[in-house]
Each structure stands twice: as structure tokens, then as C-alpha cells.
Design an enzyme around this catalytic site. Structure first.
Site, PDB file in Angstrom:
ATOM      1  CG  HIS A  98      -0.429  -0.265   2.428  1.00  0.00           C
ATOM      2  ND1 HIS A  98       0.158  -1.266   3.043  1.00  0.00           N
ATOM      3  CD2 HIS A  98       0.020   0.596   3.480  1.00  0.00           C
ATOM      4  CE1 HIS A  98       0.861  -1.301   4.114  1.00  0.00           C
ATOM      5  NE2 HIS A  98       0.683  -0.212   4.484  1.00  0.00           N
ATOM      6  CG  HIS A 100       0.910   5.086   4.241  1.00  0.00           C
ATOM      7  ND1 HIS A 100       0.191   5.275   5.270  1.00  0.00           N
ATOM      8  CD2 HIS A 100       1.815   4.052   4.337  1.00  0.00           C
ATOM      9  CE1 HIS A 100       0.506   4.013   6.131  1.00  0.00           C
ATOM     10  NE2 HIS A 100       1.444   3.241   5.367  1.00  0.00           N
TER      11      HIS A 100
END
Ligand code: AMP
Length: 133
Positions: A98, A100
Site C-alpha cells: 500500500h 500512503h
């Protein structure tokens, strides 16, 4: 065992979804560094930045840029931190790739406090030699 992000993608646990397509999903981080902090998550579970196919990563970066644009337009963010914690040693808690995207404002005091060091005499060129690509 499924990661928390797989459970979110499969709709098994709730999330605030901002966007989705065939290769990624964007949600709001439940414990934001700043309000609007978003996570661009690969739909398939690659544990780290090192494992993901380049095509998927580059698409995710495009989506991260869309998130940055939206945070600037709607929240008035003056900057963003776009970051990937890559493997547990770097602070990665969820082993599912992922990115951010954290909205930032001048003087918000949220700059990550990475303590900076110094090289000994001649050491920087040794590291330079070791790390040449
Ligand atoms: P990292 O440390 O880079 O693996 O970041 C994982 C992020 O996922 C953290 O910032 C958490 O706050 C966030 N997170 C964990 N569980 C959830 C959840 N259920 N919904 C949204 N964000 C979450």
C-alpha cells in the site's frame, strides 16, 4: 491468513472507499497522520514493494497522484507525503502493498522525525561504490 486489506477489499470489514479499479483500491487510513490520509492498496496481495509487478506499481503511483491532486483541491493540502513502508524493519505493519498519501500543511509539525546521521571521513564514497546500480 488474509490481511486486513484483503478483508477490506472483499467487503468483510468496513472501510471508507475513495476509488477502485481492476488493480487497486483506495481507502482512508483509520488512524490518520492527518485527516484525509489515504492508502492506495494493490487488489492482489503482494507483501511488499519488492514483490509487486512494475506495471501494477506504476499504475498505483498514478492513482496516488490522483489522490494527491484531490487532497490539494478539496482539503487545501499544500503538500503530501507519499510513502511505502517496505518490509517490517521499515515499520510496515500490514504485509500487503500500500502507498500512503498524507496531506500536509506548512507548519503542521508532522514531518517524520527520522534522526539524520553523518558519514565518517571517506565513508560516503565507499557506500557510493557499494550501491552503484
Ligand atoms: P503500514 O505500517 O505501512 O503497514 O501501514 C498500515 C496502515 O494501515 C496504518 O497506517 C493503519 O492505521 C492502517 N490500517 C490498519 N487497519 C486499518 C483498517 N481497518 N482500515 C483502514 N486503515 C487501516
Amino acid at each position: 491468513m488474509a490481511t486486513v486489506f484483503e478483508m477490506i477489499i472483499n467487503g468483510e470489514i468496513p472501510s471508507t472507499r475513495l476509488y477502485e479499479d481492476e488493480s487497486c483500491v483506495v481507502i482512508l487510513d483509520i488512524n490518520p497522520i492527518a485527516k484525509g490520509h489515504a492508502l492506495v492498496i494493490s487488489r492482489e496481495c503482494y507483501p511488499t514493494f519488492t514483490d509487486v509487478p512494475m506495471e501494477t506499481l506504476s499504475h498505483m503511483m498514478e492513482v496516488a497522484r490522483m489522490v494527491d491532486k484531490k487532497q490539494r483541491e478539496v482539503l487545501g493540502a499544500e503538500g503530501t507525503n507519499v510513502m511505502i513502508n517496505n518490509s517490517p524493519a521499515s515499520g510496515q505493519e500490514v504485509p500487503h502493498l500500500h502507498i500512503h498519501v498524507v496531506p500536509r500543511y506548512t507548519g503542521d509539525g508532522k514531518t517524520p522525525a527520522f534522526p539524520k546521521g553523518k558519514y565518517d571521513d571517506g565513508e560516503i564514497s565507499k557506500y557510493g561504490d557499494l550501491l552503484k546500480l
